[in-house]
Design an enzyme around this catalytic site. Structure first.
Site, PDB file in Angstrom:
ATOM      1  N   HIS A   1       9.017   2.198  -5.347  1.00 23.72           N
ATOM      2  CA  HIS A   1       9.860   3.346  -5.716  1.00 23.72           C
ATOM      3  C   HIS A   1       9.127   4.665  -5.453  1.00 23.72           C
ATOM      4  CE1 HIS A   1       7.378   4.078  -9.274  1.00 23.72           C
ATOM      5  NE2 HIS A   1       7.359   2.763  -9.433  1.00 23.72           N
TER       6      HIS A   1
ATOM      7  N   GLU B   1       8.703  -4.512 -12.754  1.00 24.19           N
ATOM      8  CA  GLU B   1       7.262  -4.364 -12.915  1.00 24.19           C
ATOM      9  C   GLU B   1       6.779  -5.241 -14.068  1.00 24.19           C
ATOM     10  OE1 GLU B   1       4.288  -4.117 -12.040  1.00 24.19           O
ATOM     11  OE2 GLU B   1       4.228  -2.011 -11.381  1.00 24.19           O
TER      12      GLU B   1
END
Length: 215
Positions: A15, A88
């Site tokens: 990201h 994550e």
């Protein structure tokens, strides 16, 4: 006819930079919006991928990955699918703190966390191995469902670490000696379950917008 192997391509992207990235706060499963630089990184990545023949985009279901992936999906006019398997590592009691703050408030856990032990599970969170196994299982499932396609995966530094180690056979307990750059392009191929790295850390589309002085 003999067996014909098809090649599936993975375009894996971390990201864009977040506000917490800028100040060193650990995010894990918490979230922080993209910084202005992160938004521009996502736009540059979208423009770069518009020159590729991409078929589908997956992202984690954390906001920073979704925000990045939506910019890319909108530019490419492709469907976006979210999968929590690409999230994550859950960092439990560390989430929302800098490592310096964590070392002051939880010195014993900080020592364990920074030891590199892949089986250390932070209170309230996951171990490196748990994140690794989840990530690789998820990506295997995605590639299996889209054989011979080009798949964009927008995820996180930890997931990219796992994919890189999986493909190159790097043990989880070996200290990382490679960069995990926001919005860099990392390309892998899968053919007959043979995974290969085609390119890593391509930032050519990010030149001139800062935060790349070291690369």
């Amino acid at each position: 006819m003999g067996n014909q192997h098809t090649v599936t391509t993975i375009l894996a992207i971390r990201h864009g930079e977040t506000e917490w990235n800028r100040i060193g706060k650990q995010q894990g499963h918490l979230d922080s919006g993209l910084s202005p630089l992160g938004i521009e990184q996502a736009r540059r990545t979208a423009a770069r991928l518009s020159g590729e023949s991409c078929d589908i985009i997956y992202c984690s279901n954390l906001g920073r990955a979704i925000q990045t992936a939506e910019i890319i999906a909108d530019r490419l006019k492709l469907d976006l699918l979210c999968d929590s398997g690409l999230n994550e590592r859950n960092l439990g009691i560390l989430q929302g703190l800098t490592l310096e703050e964590f070392s002051r408030t939880n010195p014993a856990e900080h020592e364990l966390f920074t030891s590199g032990d892949p089986d250390y599970r932070i209170p309230g969170g996951e171990s490196i191995r748990q994140r690794h196994d989840r990530t690789i299982r998820t990506i295997r499932g995605i590639t299996g469902a889209h054989n011979n396609k080009t798949i964009v995966l927008v995820m996180h530094g930890g997931n990219l670490d796992s994919l890189f180690r999986h493909v190159l056979g790097i043990p989880l307990d070996r200290r990382r000696n490679f960069f995990l750059i926001n919005a860099a392009l990392n390309t892998f191929t899968v053919e007959a379950d043979a995974w290969k790295l085609a390119s890593w850390g391509d930032v050519s589309h990010l030149r001139g917008i800062g935060a790349l002085d070291d690369f």
